[in-house]
Design a protein around this motif. Structure first.
Motif, PDB file in Angstrom:
ATOM      1  N   SER A  35       0.821  -1.211   0.000  1.00  0.00           N
ATOM      2  CA  SER A  35       0.000   0.000   0.000  1.00  0.00           C
ATOM      3  C   SER A  35       0.851   1.256   0.000  1.00  0.00           C
ATOM      4  CB  SER A  35      -0.894   0.020   1.245  1.00  0.00           C
ATOM      5  OG  SER A  35      -1.655  -1.161   1.374  1.00  0.00           O
ATOM      6  N   ILE A  51      -2.529  -2.501  -3.492  1.00  0.00           N
ATOM      7  CA  ILE A  51      -2.594  -3.528  -4.523  1.00  0.00           C
ATOM      8  C   ILE A  51      -2.512  -4.877  -3.822  1.00  0.00           C
ATOM      9  CG2 ILE A  51      -0.099  -3.377  -5.019  1.00  0.00           C
ATOM     10  CD1 ILE A  51      -0.885  -4.046  -7.979  1.00  0.00           C
ATOM     11  N   THR A  57      -6.610  -3.504  -7.313  1.00  0.00           N
ATOM     12  CA  THR A  57      -6.234  -2.263  -6.633  1.00  0.00           C
ATOM     13  C   THR A  57      -7.456  -1.605  -6.002  1.00  0.00           C
ATOM     14  OG1 THR A  57      -6.431  -1.093  -8.747  1.00  0.00           O
ATOM     15  CG2 THR A  57      -4.227  -1.796  -8.071  1.00  0.00           C
TER      16      THR A  57
END
Length: 115
Positions: A35, A51, A57
């Motif tokens: 992140s 992600i 995402t």
């Protein structure tokens, strides 16, 4: 010892773009979600996006449509930032979720957006 190193920050005019990188000391796929967070002076750290291992995402509304997270096949995660605004300024950090719930953080990279 896992290390995360961010780079790519700098000074940019409003409406401009930057790409940040987060290089891990081992394969990016050895982590769970990875992140990006940011922290403006005097403010709490704010989640910018993640992600997942699947490649999916997620973003908060404040950056959705402007920021994109991606990764390469080795050890790097990216944050592409477009249409930057002054309120996007802050120190940007990457975070990686290790096994057993351990969190790893980088040292941060400064982004300053001027109007």
């Amino acid at each position: 010892q896992v290390q995360l190193v961010e780079s790519g920050g700098g000074l940019v005019q409003a409406g401009g773009s930057l790409r940040l990188s987060c290089v891990a000391s081992r394969s990016i796929f050895s982590f769970g979600a990875t992140s990006w967070y940011r922290q403006a002076a005097g403010e709490q750290r704010e989640w910018v996006g993640s992600i997942r291992p699947s490649g999916q995402t997620d973003y908060p509304a404040s950056v959705k449509g402007r920021f994109t997270i991606s990764r390469n096949v080795r050890n790097t995660m990216y944050l592409n930032m477009n249409d930057l605004k002054p309120e996007d300024s802050g120190v940007y950090y990457c975070r990686a979720q290790g096994p057993s719930g351990i969190d790893y953080w980088g040292q941060g990279t400064q982004v300053t957006v001027h109007s």
